[in-house]
Design a protein around this motif. Structure first.
Motif, PDB file in Angstrom:
ATOM      1  N   GLY A 186       4.307 -13.814  27.471  1.00 40.36           N
ATOM      2  CA  GLY A 186       2.984 -13.870  26.870  1.00 40.36           C
ATOM      3  C   GLY A 186       1.928 -13.224  27.745  1.00 40.36           C
ATOM      4  N   MET A 187       0.685 -13.333  27.322  1.00 46.84           N
ATOM      5  CA  MET A 187      -0.423 -12.747  28.068  1.00 46.84           C
ATOM      6  C   MET A 187      -0.572 -13.409  29.443  1.00 46.84           C
ATOM      7  SD  MET A 187      -3.128 -12.429  24.927  1.00 46.84           S
ATOM      8  CE  MET A 187      -4.526 -12.038  25.980  1.00 46.84           C
ATOM      9  N   PRO A 188      -1.022 -12.610  30.447  1.00 46.47           N
ATOM     10  CA  PRO A 188      -1.455 -11.217  30.334  1.00 46.47           C
ATOM     11  C   PRO A 188      -0.282 -10.252  30.179  1.00 46.47           C
ATOM     12  CG  PRO A 188      -1.599 -11.942  32.609  1.00 46.47           C
ATOM     13  CD  PRO A 188      -1.232 -13.150  31.804  1.00 46.47           C
ATOM     14  N   ASN A 189      -0.293  -9.517  29.090  1.00 43.46           N
ATOM     15  CA  ASN A 189       0.775  -8.580  28.748  1.00 43.46           C
ATOM     16  C   ASN A 189       0.275  -7.741  27.577  1.00 43.46           C
ATOM     17  OD1 ASN A 189       3.102  -7.227  28.108  1.00 43.46           O
ATOM     18  ND2 ASN A 189       4.379  -9.048  27.886  1.00 43.46           N
ATOM     19  N   CYS A 190       0.348  -6.430  27.697  1.00 41.96           N
ATOM     20  CA  CYS A 190      -0.212  -5.568  26.654  1.00 41.96           C
ATOM     21  C   CYS A 190       0.498  -5.760  25.316  1.00 41.96           C
ATOM     22  CB  CYS A 190      -0.171  -4.104  27.080  1.00 41.96           C
ATOM     23  SG  CYS A 190       1.476  -3.396  27.272  1.00 41.96           S
ATOM     24  N   THR A 191       1.826  -5.961  25.344  1.00 41.69           N
ATOM     25  CA  THR A 191       2.574  -6.101  24.099  1.00 41.69           C
ATOM     26  C   THR A 191       2.281  -7.435  23.419  1.00 41.69           C
ATOM     27  OG1 THR A 191       4.434  -6.793  25.475  1.00 41.69           O
ATOM     28  CG2 THR A 191       4.462  -4.533  24.673  1.00 41.69           C
ATOM     29  N   ALA A 192       2.201  -8.502  24.212  1.00 40.50           N
ATOM     30  CA  ALA A 192       1.884  -9.813  23.644  1.00 40.50           C
ATOM     31  C   ALA A 192       0.504  -9.791  23.008  1.00 40.50           C
ATOM     32  CB  ALA A 192       1.953 -10.888  24.720  1.00 40.50           C
ATOM     33  N   TYR A 193      -0.432  -9.118  23.679  1.00 38.35           N
ATOM     34  CA  TYR A 193      -1.791  -9.051  23.132  1.00 38.35           C
ATOM     35  C   TYR A 193      -1.827  -8.229  21.847  1.00 38.35           C
ATOM     36  CZ  TYR A 193      -6.553  -7.887  22.165  1.00 38.35           C
ATOM     37  OH  TYR A 193      -7.736  -7.717  21.495  1.00 38.35           O
ATOM     38  N   ALA A 194      -1.251  -7.027  21.869  1.00 37.21           N
ATOM     39  CA  ALA A 194      -1.305  -6.147  20.700  1.00 37.21           C
ATOM     40  C   ALA A 194      -0.602  -6.775  19.500  1.00 37.21           C
ATOM     41  CB  ALA A 194      -0.684  -4.793  21.034  1.00 37.21           C
ATOM     42  N   TYR A 195       0.513  -7.460  19.759  1.00 37.32           N
ATOM     43  CA  TYR A 195       1.232  -8.127  18.672  1.00 37.32           C
ATOM     44  C   TYR A 195       0.360  -9.238  18.074  1.00 37.32           C
ATOM     45  CZ  TYR A 195       5.043 -10.382  16.118  1.00 37.32           C
ATOM     46  OH  TYR A 195       5.831 -10.920  15.125  1.00 37.32           O
ATOM     47  N   GLY A 196      -0.241 -10.055  18.953  1.00 36.42           N
ATOM     48  CA  GLY A 196      -1.097 -11.136  18.481  1.00 36.42           C
ATOM     49  C   GLY A 196      -2.333 -10.624  17.768  1.00 36.42           C
ATOM     50  N   ARG A 197      -2.902  -9.546  18.286  1.00 34.35           N
ATOM     51  CA  ARG A 197      -4.100  -8.976  17.660  1.00 34.35           C
ATOM     52  C   ARG A 197      -3.768  -8.434  16.272  1.00 34.35           C
ATOM     53  NH1 ARG A 197      -8.705  -8.885  15.708  1.00 34.35           N
ATOM     54  NH2 ARG A 197     -10.046  -7.064  15.959  1.00 34.35           N
TER      55      ARG A 197
END
Length: 327
Positions: A63-74
């Motif tokens: 999970g965050m901080p992580n660019c993929t976790a953020y982009a997926y959640g966004r």
């Protein structure tokens, strides 16, 4: 920005199959929908980012901080339904989408689109979300793996690498059509004070350090020749340019006409802006993959402790994300 492959092909297949239970595709559901830019960090109670039932990366320990976790959640937050996005490394998102035919893609920035980079290997890379498009300027929201939880940055499309000089910019994945969104153009950059500047006194006799900007104000002493000072504010008075600084635990003003500007604190590549490319250069220096000049070392030491270390990179990233007013 980089993550390990976290899901087996079996899990990825299950994700794909589960998406078939929705009556419409994610992209179709978003067509014509309203778009609200995200310019602040999501709360820890936001299910799209911090709930295992909604965020695959969070569920599997990335999970965050992580660019993929953020982009997926966004993307999930924007669509309201589970997005058909790659469950693997950031550098795989572009080819994964093309291979599976989930969403349209291209080179034109659009609201809500997923921006994709790779390390010239279709494996490691970075992903971010387009929150605002104004002429050539594109504002992204993003997260950095094992580093910064959330930050935004605005990059010109004239930059072929779109802010990441060490990476290859691949393009945008269009998860929906938000062109008619009334809120799409309302995103604003975080309000900041002037970026802290580093100056060096060049007058052989030094310069007077005064209580305010003007020769009539009380002298607090003299800042000697060769002293490096951080300037947090400037103004013109009596035909001189004055800079506000702290010297020997006192805050006051000095004339900058007898000083030389070395640069902006945190701006390691010295292009006049503090941005993520400076952080990448700094991290490469720490990893002994890059060297810094004496001036760059001074601009990198934002903590002022005489060392260039991880604590400095964290502060620079917080400034980029809008969590610090200045450096």
């Amino acid at each position: 920005m980089r993550i390990k492959r976290i899901l087996s092909l079996y899990v990825a297949a299950m994700v794909f199959l589960s998406s078939l239970f929705f009556c419409v595709s994610s992209a179709g559901a978003a067509s014509g929908a309203s778009f609200t830019p995200r310019l602040t960090e999501p709360a820890k109670t936001n299910k799209y980012y911090f709930d295992a039932d909604y965020n695959l990366f969070y569920k599997y320990g990335y999970g965050m901080p992580n660019c993929t976790a953020y982009a997926y959640g966004r993307a999930y937050e924007i669509l309201g339904t589970r997005p058909d996005l790659c469950p693997y490394n950031a550098g795989e998102w572009w080819t994964y989408n093309i291979a599976n035919g989930f969403y349209d893609y291209g080179q034109t920035p659009k609201l809500g689109a997923i921006a994709c980079w790779d390390n010239y290997d279709s494996n490691y890379g970075h992903v971010a979300v387009v929150e605002k498009v104004s002429g050539k300027n594109v504002t992204f929201s993003e997260s950095a793996y094992n580093s910064t939880m959330f930050f935004t940055e605005t990059i010109s499309t004239d930059d072929s690498h779109m802010g990441y000089p060490g990476y290859r910019f691949l393009g945008y994945i269009y998860i929906g059509d938000f062109s008619n969104s009334s809120s799409g153009g309302q995103a604003e950059e975080p309000t900041r004070k002037m970026a802290t500047q580093l100056w060096k006194i060049t007058s052989d006799n030094g310069v007077n350090f005064r209580s305010n900007a003007g020769t009539s104000y009380q002298s607090l002493g003299v800042i000697p020749y060769g002293t490096n000072i951080k300037i947090i504010e400037t103004k013109t008075s009596g035909g001189y340019t004055w800079g506000k600084t702290t010297y020997r635990s006192q805050t006051g003003w000095c004339v900058l006409d007898y000083a030389s500007k070395l640069g902006v604190m945190g701006d390691l590549n010295q292009n006049g802006k503090v941005e993520i490319s400076d952080v990448i250069l700094f991290q490469n220096y720490i990893a002994k993959k890059a060297t810094l000049t004496a001036t760059q070392m001074l601009l990198a030491d934002v903590t002022g402790d005489g060392n260039c270390a991880t604590t400095d990179t964290v502060m620079i990233q917080k400034y980029i994300g809008g969590y610090l007013a200045n450096l």
